[in-house]
Design a protein around this motif. Structure first.
Motif, PDB file in Angstrom:
ATOM      1  N   ASN A  18       0.968  -1.249  -0.019  1.00  0.00           N
ATOM      2  CA  ASN A  18      -0.011   0.023  -0.042  1.00  0.00           C
ATOM      3  C   ASN A  18       0.884   1.656  -0.106  1.00  0.00           C
ATOM      4  OD1 ASN A  18      -1.660   2.219   0.658  1.00  0.00           O
ATOM      5  ND2 ASN A  18      -2.121   1.151   2.662  1.00  0.00           N
ATOM      6  N   LEU A  19       0.846   2.222  -1.141  1.00  0.00           N
ATOM      7  CA  LEU A  19       1.778   3.555  -0.915  1.00  0.00           C
ATOM      8  C   LEU A  19       0.592   4.588  -0.806  1.00  0.00           C
ATOM      9  CD1 LEU A  19       3.928   2.079  -4.520  1.00  0.00           C
ATOM     10  CD2 LEU A  19       4.756   2.131  -1.470  1.00  0.00           C
ATOM     11  N   GLY A  20      -0.137   4.681  -0.267  1.00  0.00           N
ATOM     12  CA  GLY A  20      -0.540   5.679  -0.007  1.00  0.00           C
ATOM     13  C   GLY A  20      -2.092   5.923  -0.873  1.00  0.00           C
ATOM     14  N   LEU A  21      -2.720   6.826  -1.117  1.00  0.00           N
ATOM     15  CA  LEU A  21      -4.000   7.749  -1.515  1.00  0.00           C
ATOM     16  C   LEU A  21      -3.460   7.682  -3.514  1.00  0.00           C
ATOM     17  CD1 LEU A  21      -6.665   7.395  -0.817  1.00  0.00           C
ATOM     18  CD2 LEU A  21      -6.648   9.447  -0.093  1.00  0.00           C
ATOM     19  N   ASP A  22      -2.090   8.377  -3.356  1.00  0.00           N
ATOM     20  CA  ASP A  22      -2.161   9.150  -4.509  1.00  0.00           C
ATOM     21  C   ASP A  22      -1.981   8.099  -5.318  1.00  0.00           C
ATOM     22  OD1 ASP A  22      -2.622  11.840  -4.177  1.00  0.00           O
ATOM     23  OD2 ASP A  22      -0.750  12.069  -2.928  1.00  0.00           O
ATOM     24  N   HIS A  23      -1.127   7.656  -5.134  1.00  0.00           N
ATOM     25  CA  HIS A  23      -0.839   6.261  -6.248  1.00  0.00           C
ATOM     26  C   HIS A  23      -1.781   4.788  -5.992  1.00  0.00           C
ATOM     27  CE1 HIS A  23       0.594   1.579  -6.308  1.00  0.00           C
ATOM     28  NE2 HIS A  23       1.524   2.415  -6.947  1.00  0.00           N
ATOM     29  N   PHE A  24      -2.717   5.005  -4.896  1.00  0.00           N
ATOM     30  CA  PHE A  24      -3.980   4.423  -5.273  1.00  0.00           C
ATOM     31  C   PHE A  24      -4.552   5.453  -6.702  1.00  0.00           C
ATOM     32  CE2 PHE A  24      -8.986   4.081  -4.411  1.00  0.00           C
ATOM     33  CZ  PHE A  24      -8.835   3.006  -4.887  1.00  0.00           C
ATOM     34  N   ALA A  25      -5.174   6.049  -6.603  1.00  0.00           N
ATOM     35  CA  ALA A  25      -5.414   6.710  -7.438  1.00  0.00           C
ATOM     36  C   ALA A  25      -5.290   6.692  -8.751  1.00  0.00           C
ATOM     37  CB  ALA A  25      -5.859   8.472  -6.430  1.00  0.00           C
ATOM     38  N   ALA A  26      -3.318   7.127  -8.744  1.00  0.00           N
ATOM     39  CA  ALA A  26      -3.145   7.162 -10.142  1.00  0.00           C
ATOM     40  C   ALA A  26      -3.088   5.586 -11.018  1.00  0.00           C
ATOM     41  CB  ALA A  26      -1.607   7.319  -9.998  1.00  0.00           C
ATOM     42  N   GLN A  27      -2.828   4.318  -9.930  1.00  0.00           N
ATOM     43  CA  GLN A  27      -3.039   3.257 -10.476  1.00  0.00           C
ATOM     44  C   GLN A  27      -4.216   3.054 -11.201  1.00  0.00           C
ATOM     45  OE1 GLN A  27       0.114   1.155 -10.296  1.00  0.00           O
ATOM     46  NE2 GLN A  27      -1.359  -0.276  -9.459  1.00  0.00           N
ATOM     47  N   ILE A  28      -5.230   3.047 -10.765  1.00  0.00           N
ATOM     48  CA  ILE A  28      -7.055   3.436 -11.023  1.00  0.00           C
ATOM     49  C   ILE A  28      -6.921   4.581 -12.066  1.00  0.00           C
ATOM     50  CG2 ILE A  28      -8.929   4.032 -10.159  1.00  0.00           C
ATOM     51  CD1 ILE A  28      -8.672   1.505  -8.918  1.00  0.00           C
ATOM     52  N   ALA A  29      -6.171   5.460 -12.436  1.00  0.00           N
ATOM     53  CA  ALA A  29      -6.720   6.370 -13.824  1.00  0.00           C
ATOM     54  C   ALA A  29      -5.787   5.485 -14.630  1.00  0.00           C
ATOM     55  CB  ALA A  29      -5.796   7.694 -12.943  1.00  0.00           C
ATOM     56  N   ALA A  30      -4.539   4.197 -14.051  1.00  0.00           N
ATOM     57  CA  ALA A  30      -3.739   4.242 -16.000  1.00  0.00           C
ATOM     58  C   ALA A  30      -4.623   3.512 -16.156  1.00  0.00           C
ATOM     59  CB  ALA A  30      -2.516   3.924 -14.727  1.00  0.00           C
ATOM     60  N   ASP A  31      -5.040   2.065 -15.872  1.00  0.00           N
ATOM     61  CA  ASP A  31      -5.668   1.076 -15.547  1.00  0.00           C
ATOM     62  C   ASP A  31      -6.706   0.917 -16.211  1.00  0.00           C
ATOM     63  OD1 ASP A  31      -5.862  -1.407 -16.522  1.00  0.00           O
ATOM     64  OD2 ASP A  31      -4.538  -2.292 -15.144  1.00  0.00           O
ATOM     65  N   PRO A  32      -7.549   0.816 -17.657  1.00  0.00           N
ATOM     66  CA  PRO A  32      -8.692   1.204 -17.770  1.00  0.00           C
ATOM     67  C   PRO A  32      -9.610  -0.435 -17.056  1.00  0.00           C
ATOM     68  CG  PRO A  32      -7.156   1.621 -20.281  1.00  0.00           C
ATOM     69  CD  PRO A  32      -6.497   1.298 -18.830  1.00  0.00           C
ATOM     70  N   THR A  33      -8.690  -1.435 -17.000  1.00  0.00           N
ATOM     71  CA  THR A  33      -9.377  -2.711 -17.206  1.00  0.00           C
ATOM     72  C   THR A  33      -9.036  -3.130 -15.029  1.00  0.00           C
ATOM     73  OG1 THR A  33      -7.164  -3.544 -16.521  1.00  0.00           O
ATOM     74  CG2 THR A  33      -8.062  -3.265 -18.417  1.00  0.00           C
ATOM     75  N   CYS A  34      -9.170  -1.923 -14.422  1.00  0.00           N
ATOM     76  CA  CYS A  34      -8.848  -1.956 -13.276  1.00  0.00           C
ATOM     77  C   CYS A  34     -10.526  -1.547 -12.235  1.00  0.00           C
ATOM     78  CB  CYS A  34      -7.941  -1.131 -12.275  1.00  0.00           C
ATOM     79  SG  CYS A  34      -6.853  -2.662 -12.275  1.00  0.00           S
ATOM     80  N   PHE A  35     -10.812  -1.232 -11.375  1.00  0.00           N
ATOM     81  CA  PHE A  35     -11.414  -0.746 -10.508  1.00  0.00           C
ATOM     82  C   PHE A  35     -10.966  -0.841  -9.077  1.00  0.00           C
ATOM     83  CE2 PHE A  35     -14.532  -3.176  -8.252  1.00  0.00           C
ATOM     84  CZ  PHE A  35     -15.060  -4.241  -8.986  1.00  0.00           C
ATOM     85  N   SER A  36     -11.382  -0.215  -7.999  1.00  0.00           N
ATOM     86  CA  SER A  36     -11.652  -0.226  -6.668  1.00  0.00           C
ATOM     87  C   SER A  36     -13.233   0.500  -6.522  1.00  0.00           C
ATOM     88  CB  SER A  36     -10.376   0.005  -6.389  1.00  0.00           C
ATOM     89  OG  SER A  36     -10.699  -0.152  -5.215  1.00  0.00           O
ATOM     90  N   LEU A  37     -12.616   0.439  -4.651  1.00  0.00           N
ATOM     91  CA  LEU A  37     -13.731   0.728  -3.758  1.00  0.00           C
ATOM     92  C   LEU A  37     -13.984   1.813  -3.082  1.00  0.00           C
ATOM     93  CD1 LEU A  37     -16.135  -2.029  -2.871  1.00  0.00           C
ATOM     94  CD2 LEU A  37     -16.609  -1.057  -4.924  1.00  0.00           C
ATOM     95  N   PHE A  38     -14.277   3.059  -3.064  1.00  0.00           N
ATOM     96  CA  PHE A  38     -13.884   4.155  -2.543  1.00  0.00           C
ATOM     97  C   PHE A  38     -15.676   4.920  -2.031  1.00  0.00           C
ATOM     98  CE2 PHE A  38     -11.544   8.170  -1.691  1.00  0.00           C
ATOM     99  CZ  PHE A  38     -11.073   7.764  -1.561  1.00  0.00           C
TER     100      PHE A  38
END
Lengths: 303, 303
Positions: B217-237
């Motif tokens: 877990n690298l923190g919230l910004d990293h989380f958001a960047a990951q999601i934004a970068a990969d259109p096959t992924c999603f998460s919950l928030f």
DNA sequence: AGCGATTGACAACCGCTGGTTGTCGCCGGT
DNA sequence: ACCGGCGACAACCAGCGGTTGTCAATCGCT
């Protein structure tokens, strides 16, 4: 969160009186309400402020510690409102009518709101009307019988029952309550010229009672002494006004119908002074709380 | 009569912000409520304190005069309660679970009541249970899955909906809302080992969704960047938690059913500390006001 | 001891206050 | 002229704080 000043004041008064009933009285709320207030304050602070033992009330140690700062907080609050409240001149008010304690209502009102009143005493409605129109006073308080002078308005603010007051030797002295017409054999004693005492005159007329006028009004103690001394006389008196401590005097509620004395305010219709509004509001509030304006034509009599 | 401190505080805040909306926010009441409070104060004082022109809010002259004494009064009140309040030690509390801002609820609670909290962060329920039983902390806050350890009690305090968060390039990115099962083609990206993220695991199981775990877990910004970068992924928030300002990220409400994250408090059943009661009360209060505990089995999903 | 009076607490009830949401009107900026 | 931001107004509703009615405990008086 800030402490509720109503609760703080309740505590301060209770701490001064060391007696819930008296403190409640000073706040003019019921003892139960005061008890709840203090309980709420204690629960909010998480500390017991007063020890209620069988033998009276005592301050706890935290209570002692709280008392000073609590007073300061109340004072600071009042200082704050004083900083903006334009002091203004007091409201000049004249009272007239049935001579006994006609202004205790106003007195209570004045001490419970922070109104500043300047009380005077007029002889009767016409004289008070004249003083109003001459701008010597701002408001009048008494029993208004129409028509009221042009340029004046009035509002009924209180209906007040009256008791018969009579000597302990009067034949009816031990009745628990009376129908007004049972007083027909007695003499209605009026402390002053009857033309100024419109209510008494109408009462006598309505129930067929003879009247006796003493020439001059010598005050409440003299009035009570007169009544006590003469078992053929009686007069009328409001029940919630303490009678002077004269032995041999009785106060008996009147029922079927219950005669009501109508107190009204009179003021100049065009009075632009904003001083009147708080008085009217305070009176309306008290009237609601104490049911001062309830009137049932089947039960009550109003001249 | 004493001024209502709630009204006075409303005025002081409004005078500081010179903006009703922001002042209301700081009090966490609605703008309308604040407006009414100030109007009531003005009417009670009989003076206009604030000028509301089209161009913002300004203090009137009486308002300026009132501000200082008003602050004094508030301070005096707080000094009074401070005089009795035993300061005590702060309540030690550990939070765990889904990593994102899990304590913003507690943060708001803490700043609105005058609780003193000492926040820590546990890895998961077992570790927090251990800390509780070892008296390192007083309370835990997170998602409790039974059975809870012997000697501990729990209470549900908040049900919180979750949004799907995904890249703007994700095929579902422009939907106004989603049924959870429509995410079946996507990968649920979990920021940390899944055995600590019980909710995400159950969510994936329930709706038949594949998971992908990044190791660390690298923190919230990293989380958001990951999601934004990969259109096959999603998460919950959670929707009421501000997302980091990363371009190309979308947050989409989930409906039919609406998944709810259940926050609970855990504490030692025999904890005699009276520190817990105010926290529970404050949470219960907020839960009522914000309908945090409404649950409709036909509409909502709870693991 | 026994009795009544006093005093505070507790319960039920209720009107009003103070909150909410929803909507409107006004002003200023683009 | 339109649109957006901000405060006011209206309707509604829960909870607070008051009331009355009762109860329990204690104290003084006989």
């Amino acid at each position: 969160m800030d402490p509720d000043p109503a609760q703080v004041r309740a505590f301060v008064l209770a701490a001064e009186e060391l007696h819930f009933g008296r403190a409640a009285e000073r706040l003019s709320i019921s003892q139960q309400a005061l008890s709840k207030r203090i309980a709420a304050l204690e629960s909010r602070l998480g500390v017991r402020l007063l020890d209620r033992g069988g033998r009276g009330v005592r301050l706890t140690e935290p209570g002692t510690r709280f008392l000073g700062p609590a007073r300061n907080a109340l004072n600071a609050g009042e200082a704050a409102v004083a900083a903006v409240r334009p002091a203004g001149r007091p409201l000049r008010i004249d009272v007239w009518g049935h001579l006994f304690a006609p202004m205790r209502t106003l007195g209570r009102i004045a001490e419970r709101s922070e109104l500043r009143l300047e009380l005077g005493h007029g002889r009767d409605l016409p004289s008070v009307s004249a003083a109003l129109l001459g701008h010597q006073i701002d408001v009048g308080f008494g029993r208004v019988h129409p028509p009221v002078d042009e340029g004046l308005t009035q509002r009924l603010v209180r209906l007040e029952p009256v008791d018969a007051v009579l000597s302990a030797d009067h034949p009816l002295a031990s009745e628990p309550h009376l129908r007004p017409d049972r007083l027909r054999g007695s003499l209605l004693w009026t402390p002053g010229p009857l033309d100024r005492l419109d209510f008494l005159r109408r009462f006598a007329d309505r129930f067929g009672i003879e009247r006796h006028t003493s020439g001059v009004n010598l005050g409440l103690d003299h009035f009570a002494a007169q009544i006590a001394a003469d078992p053929t006389c009686f007069s009328l008196f409001p029940p919630d006004c303490p009678l002077p401590d004269v032995p041999g005097i009785r106060s008996i509620p009147l029922l079927e119908p219950m005669p009501l004395y109508a107190w009204s305010l009179v003021w100049r219709r065009d009075d632009p002074s904003h001083l009147l509004a708080p008085l009217l509001a305070a009176l309306a509030d008290q009237a609601r709380r104490n049911r001062w304006l309830e009137f049932d034509p089947n039960r009550d009599w109003l001249p």
